[in-house]
Design a protein around this motif. Structure first.
Motif, PDB file in Angstrom:
ATOM      1  N   LEU A 274       0.809  -1.221   0.000  1.00 28.21           N
ATOM      2  CA  LEU A 274       0.000   0.000   0.000  1.00 28.21           C
ATOM      3  C   LEU A 274       0.846   1.277   0.000  1.00 28.21           C
ATOM      4  O   LEU A 274       0.363   2.345  -0.367  1.00 28.21           O
ATOM      5  CB  LEU A 274      -0.914   0.010   1.227  1.00 28.21           C
ATOM      6  CG  LEU A 274      -1.931  -1.140   1.339  1.00 28.21           C
ATOM      7  CD1 LEU A 274      -2.640  -1.100   2.695  1.00 28.21           C
ATOM      8  CD2 LEU A 274      -2.945  -1.054   0.207  1.00 28.21           C
ATOM      9  N   GLY A 275       2.109   1.134   0.418  1.00 23.30           N
ATOM     10  CA  GLY A 275       2.935   2.322   0.626  1.00 23.30           C
ATOM     11  C   GLY A 275       3.425   2.991  -0.635  1.00 23.30           C
ATOM     12  O   GLY A 275       3.761   4.182  -0.614  1.00 23.30           O
ATOM     13  N   LEU A 276       3.489   2.274  -1.750  1.00 24.10           N
ATOM     14  CA  LEU A 276       4.053   2.838  -2.971  1.00 24.10           C
ATOM     15  C   LEU A 276       3.328   4.108  -3.408  1.00 24.10           C
ATOM     16  O   LEU A 276       3.947   5.154  -3.654  1.00 24.10           O
ATOM     17  CB  LEU A 276       4.012   1.797  -4.102  1.00 24.10           C
ATOM     18  CG  LEU A 276       4.922   0.578  -3.923  1.00 24.10           C
ATOM     19  CD1 LEU A 276       4.654  -0.440  -5.027  1.00 24.10           C
ATOM     20  CD2 LEU A 276       6.377   1.005  -3.923  1.00 24.10           C
ATOM     21  N   VAL A 277       2.018   4.028  -3.488  1.00 21.39           N
ATOM     22  CA  VAL A 277       1.227   5.186  -3.938  1.00 21.39           C
ATOM     23  C   VAL A 277       1.307   6.310  -2.911  1.00 21.39           C
ATOM     24  O   VAL A 277       1.469   7.492  -3.264  1.00 21.39           O
ATOM     25  CB  VAL A 277      -0.239   4.778  -4.166  1.00 21.39           C
ATOM     26  CG1 VAL A 277      -1.090   6.000  -4.491  1.00 21.39           C
ATOM     27  CG2 VAL A 277      -0.334   3.763  -5.303  1.00 21.39           C
ATOM     28  N   TYR A 278       1.225   5.956  -1.618  1.00 20.23           N
ATOM     29  CA  TYR A 278       1.268   6.964  -0.556  1.00 20.23           C
ATOM     30  C   TYR A 278       2.592   7.730  -0.592  1.00 20.23           C
ATOM     31  O   TYR A 278       2.617   8.970  -0.503  1.00 20.23           O
ATOM     32  CB  TYR A 278       1.078   6.293   0.800  1.00 20.23           C
ATOM     33  CG  TYR A 278       1.189   7.244   1.967  1.00 20.23           C
ATOM     34  CD1 TYR A 278       0.123   8.061   2.336  1.00 20.23           C
ATOM     35  CD2 TYR A 278       2.373   7.331   2.697  1.00 20.23           C
ATOM     36  CE1 TYR A 278       0.234   8.945   3.392  1.00 20.23           C
ATOM     37  CE2 TYR A 278       2.487   8.205   3.761  1.00 20.23           C
ATOM     38  CZ  TYR A 278       1.419   9.008   4.107  1.00 20.23           C
ATOM     39  OH  TYR A 278       1.542   9.890   5.156  1.00 20.23           O
ATOM     40  N   LEU A 279       3.707   7.009  -0.739  1.00 24.49           N
ATOM     41  CA  LEU A 279       5.021   7.654  -0.722  1.00 24.49           C
ATOM     42  C   LEU A 279       5.235   8.527  -1.948  1.00 24.49           C
ATOM     43  O   LEU A 279       5.844   9.600  -1.863  1.00 24.49           O
ATOM     44  CB  LEU A 279       6.120   6.590  -0.634  1.00 24.49           C
ATOM     45  CG  LEU A 279       6.206   5.873   0.724  1.00 24.49           C
ATOM     46  CD1 LEU A 279       7.114   4.660   0.632  1.00 24.49           C
ATOM     47  CD2 LEU A 279       6.691   6.818   1.807  1.00 24.49           C
ATOM     48  N   GLU A 280       4.733   8.088  -3.094  1.00 22.35           N
ATOM     49  CA  GLU A 280       4.832   8.927  -4.292  1.00 22.35           C
ATOM     50  C   GLU A 280       4.051  10.227  -4.088  1.00 22.35           C
ATOM     51  O   GLU A 280       4.480  11.296  -4.527  1.00 22.35           O
ATOM     52  CB  GLU A 280       4.304   8.175  -5.513  1.00 22.35           C
ATOM     53  CG  GLU A 280       5.256   7.124  -6.055  1.00 22.35           C
ATOM     54  CD  GLU A 280       6.623   7.679  -6.386  1.00 22.35           C
ATOM     55  OE1 GLU A 280       6.695   8.734  -7.062  1.00 22.35           O
ATOM     56  OE2 GLU A 280       7.629   7.079  -5.972  1.00 22.35           O
ATOM     57  N   GLY A 281       2.922  10.130  -3.395  1.00 24.02           N
ATOM     58  CA  GLY A 281       2.141  11.332  -3.094  1.00 24.02           C
ATOM     59  C   GLY A 281       2.898  12.281  -2.189  1.00 24.02           C
ATOM     60  O   GLY A 281       2.863  13.514  -2.387  1.00 24.02           O
ATOM     61  N   LEU A 282       3.603  11.745  -1.192  1.00 22.52           N
ATOM     62  CA  LEU A 282       4.399  12.585  -0.299  1.00 22.52           C
ATOM     63  C   LEU A 282       5.487  13.322  -1.082  1.00 22.52           C
ATOM     64  O   LEU A 282       5.733  14.516  -0.865  1.00 22.52           O
ATOM     65  CB  LEU A 282       5.064  11.733   0.788  1.00 22.52           C
ATOM     66  CG  LEU A 282       4.233  11.283   1.992  1.00 22.52           C
ATOM     67  CD1 LEU A 282       5.130  10.582   3.000  1.00 22.52           C
ATOM     68  CD2 LEU A 282       3.524  12.465   2.652  1.00 22.52           C
ATOM     69  N   LYS A 283       6.141  12.612  -1.996  1.00 22.54           N
ATOM     70  CA  LYS A 283       7.229  13.230  -2.752  1.00 22.54           C
ATOM     71  C   LYS A 283       6.701  14.339  -3.677  1.00 22.54           C
ATOM     72  O   LYS A 283       7.332  15.393  -3.824  1.00 22.54           O
ATOM     73  CB  LYS A 283       7.977  12.161  -3.555  1.00 22.54           C
ATOM     74  CG  LYS A 283       8.890  11.300  -2.674  1.00 22.54           C
ATOM     75  CD  LYS A 283       9.671  10.270  -3.456  1.00 22.54           C
ATOM     76  CE  LYS A 283       8.938   8.977  -3.586  1.00 22.54           C
ATOM     77  NZ  LYS A 283       9.762   7.878  -4.123  1.00 22.54           N
ATOM     78  N   LYS A 284       5.546  14.105  -4.264  1.00 25.96           N
ATOM     79  CA  LYS A 284       4.965  15.144  -5.120  1.00 25.96           C
ATOM     80  C   LYS A 284       4.544  16.359  -4.310  1.00 25.96           C
ATOM     81  O   LYS A 284       4.757  17.510  -4.716  1.00 25.96           O
ATOM     82  CB  LYS A 284       3.765  14.574  -5.882  1.00 25.96           C
ATOM     83  CG  LYS A 284       4.155  13.609  -6.992  1.00 25.96           C
ATOM     84  CD  LYS A 284       2.936  13.084  -7.728  1.00 25.96           C
ATOM     85  CE  LYS A 284       3.346  12.114  -8.830  1.00 25.96           C
ATOM     86  NZ  LYS A 284       2.179  11.546  -9.542  1.00 25.96           N
ATOM     87  N   ALA A 285       3.939  16.113  -3.161  1.00 22.89           N
ATOM     88  CA  ALA A 285       3.495  17.215  -2.304  1.00 22.89           C
ATOM     89  C   ALA A 285       4.675  18.053  -1.817  1.00 22.89           C
ATOM     90  O   ALA A 285       4.553  19.271  -1.633  1.00 22.89           O
ATOM     91  CB  ALA A 285       2.714  16.666  -1.108  1.00 22.89           C
ATOM     92  N   ALA A 286       5.839  17.402  -1.606  1.00 23.56           N
ATOM     93  CA  ALA A 286       7.025  18.125  -1.134  1.00 23.56           C
ATOM     94  C   ALA A 286       7.857  18.663  -2.288  1.00 23.56           C
ATOM     95  O   ALA A 286       8.896  19.285  -2.056  1.00 23.56           O
ATOM     96  CB  ALA A 286       7.881  17.195  -0.277  1.00 23.56           C
ATOM     97  N   ALA A 287       7.393  18.475  -3.534  1.00 19.45           N
ATOM     98  CA  ALA A 287       8.106  18.943  -4.725  1.00 19.45           C
ATOM     99  C   ALA A 287       9.570  18.503  -4.691  1.00 19.45           C
ATOM    100  O   ALA A 287      10.497  19.292  -4.886  1.00 19.45           O
ATOM    101  CB  ALA A 287       8.012  20.463  -4.850  1.00 19.45           C
ATOM    102  N   VAL A 288       9.785  17.220  -4.439  1.00 19.41           N
ATOM    103  CA  VAL A 288      11.140  16.688  -4.327  1.00 19.41           C
ATOM    104  C   VAL A 288      11.847  16.785  -5.674  1.00 19.41           C
ATOM    105  O   VAL A 288      11.302  16.433  -6.721  1.00 19.41           O
ATOM    106  CB  VAL A 288      11.113  15.225  -3.839  1.00 19.41           C
ATOM    107  CG1 VAL A 288      12.506  14.604  -3.924  1.00 19.41           C
ATOM    108  CG2 VAL A 288      10.596  15.162  -2.406  1.00 19.41           C
TER     109      VAL A 288
END
Length: 316
Positions: A274-288
């Motif tokens: 389940l974490g793959l989608v969640y972590l990608e969302g975190l990275k996008k939100a933080a504009a990594v």
């Protein structure tokens, strides 16, 4: 700086420190695979730092207990405090930064599980236990002490000259005689054994099943009786003498004993899925943004192809 985002900065030093734990694994890899491992580690660092920003005091307290337990287990596995320190030096780490690394990983994992609301029911655990019975069956094991006298150079693995081999064989034969005559085997191991991992511990090894040691050791160890001292055993690296301390009969771990570990493993599986989608969302939100061109993912397979895992623990 090699990567940045909202509330996030990662330096080359951060990456080098994270890679230190897998330095030994990298030595056998091609430059392309090393670069891939660096990209994977950088991605893991980014995810960890983003998750840590969401950590609670309860997450950190629980992770401190995890780190303390892991460090204690590593010291036991190493055989002695000195052996543990040598392992850390090989990795270029200290106990303090190893503990901090374990705690960071455990905290990030706790945050991810909490954010994803991952749960495992008793019914799921029982189903796993019933369908994976082999995982909970422990075969017969033996606990031995041993004395190792090298017949090869421990660094180059080149065979020692014939005169040295003859002298070492005679030494081993004499050790067998005095051990069988009643001289304390642990004292002999401490004085003569050349195995750095067990020498300080009187030659005692962790219990092992058939197939874990060399065939020559297995054949002798499992045919001996308690407190019996073997003849000199010739293996690929040296002459060995073993004393059987105990035979441990096979057993099966019952469900109530296993349930905690089963739930932990299933929780990890669900979290990974389940974490793959969640972590990608975190990275996008933080504009990594990855600033080093070499470390930017070059293909979708870069993140899918498994590379060396970070060593949360030194190997004995």
């Amino acid at each position: 700086m090699i990567a940045r985002g909202t509330g996030l900065e990662i330096t080359r030093t951060d990456l080098n420190e994270a890679m230190a734990g897998i330095k030994a694994q990298l030595q056998s890899l091609s430059p392309a695979r090393v670069l891939q491992a660096q990209r994977q580690m950088l991605d893991r660092l980014i995810e960890t730092k983003l998750l840590l920003t969401k950590a609670t005091d309860a997450d950190r307290a629980a992770s401190k207990k995890v780190a303390d337990l892991r460090i204690t287990a590593l010291k036991v596995d190493a055989g002695s405090p000195e052996a543990f320190d040598r392992q850390l030096k090989t990795l270029g780490m200290t106990e303090t930064n190893l503990s901090a690394s374990i705690m960071q990983g455990a905290t990030a994992q706790a945050v991810l599980q909490r954010e994803l609301k991952v749960t495992v029911t008793d019914a799921e655990a029982k189903q796993y236990y019933d369908t994976h019975t082999f995982e909970f069956e422990q075969p017969q094991m033996v606990r031995v002490s041993h004395i190792l006298i090298f017949t090869v150079d421990p660094i180059t693995h080149a065979a020692l000259p014939g005169a040295q081999l003859e002298a070492r064989r005679k030494l081993c034969e004499n050790l067998v005689k005095v051990a069988r005559a009643g001289t304390d085997f642990a004292a002999l191991a401490k004085k003569y054994s050349e195995d750095p991992g067990s020498k300080a511990n009187g030659g005692e090894l962790l219990p092992f099943p058939r197939g874990q040691m060399s065939p020559e050791i297995d054949a002798v160890a499992f045919s001996m009786t308690n407190n019996q001292v073997s003849d000199v055993i010739t293996t690929s690296i040296g002459y060995q003498i073993i004393k059987l301390m105990k035979k441990i009969p096979p057993k099966k771990t019952d469900y109530l004993t296993a349930i905690a570990n089963i739930k932990q493993g299933l929780t990890q599986q669900k979290t990974d899925q389940l974490g793959l989608v969640y972590l990608e969302g975190l990275k996008k939100a933080a504009a990594v943004e990855i600033l080093d061109p070499e470390l930017k993912p070059t293909a979708a397979t870069d993140s899918d192809t498994p590379g060396p895992e970070p060593a949360a623990a030194p190997k004995p």
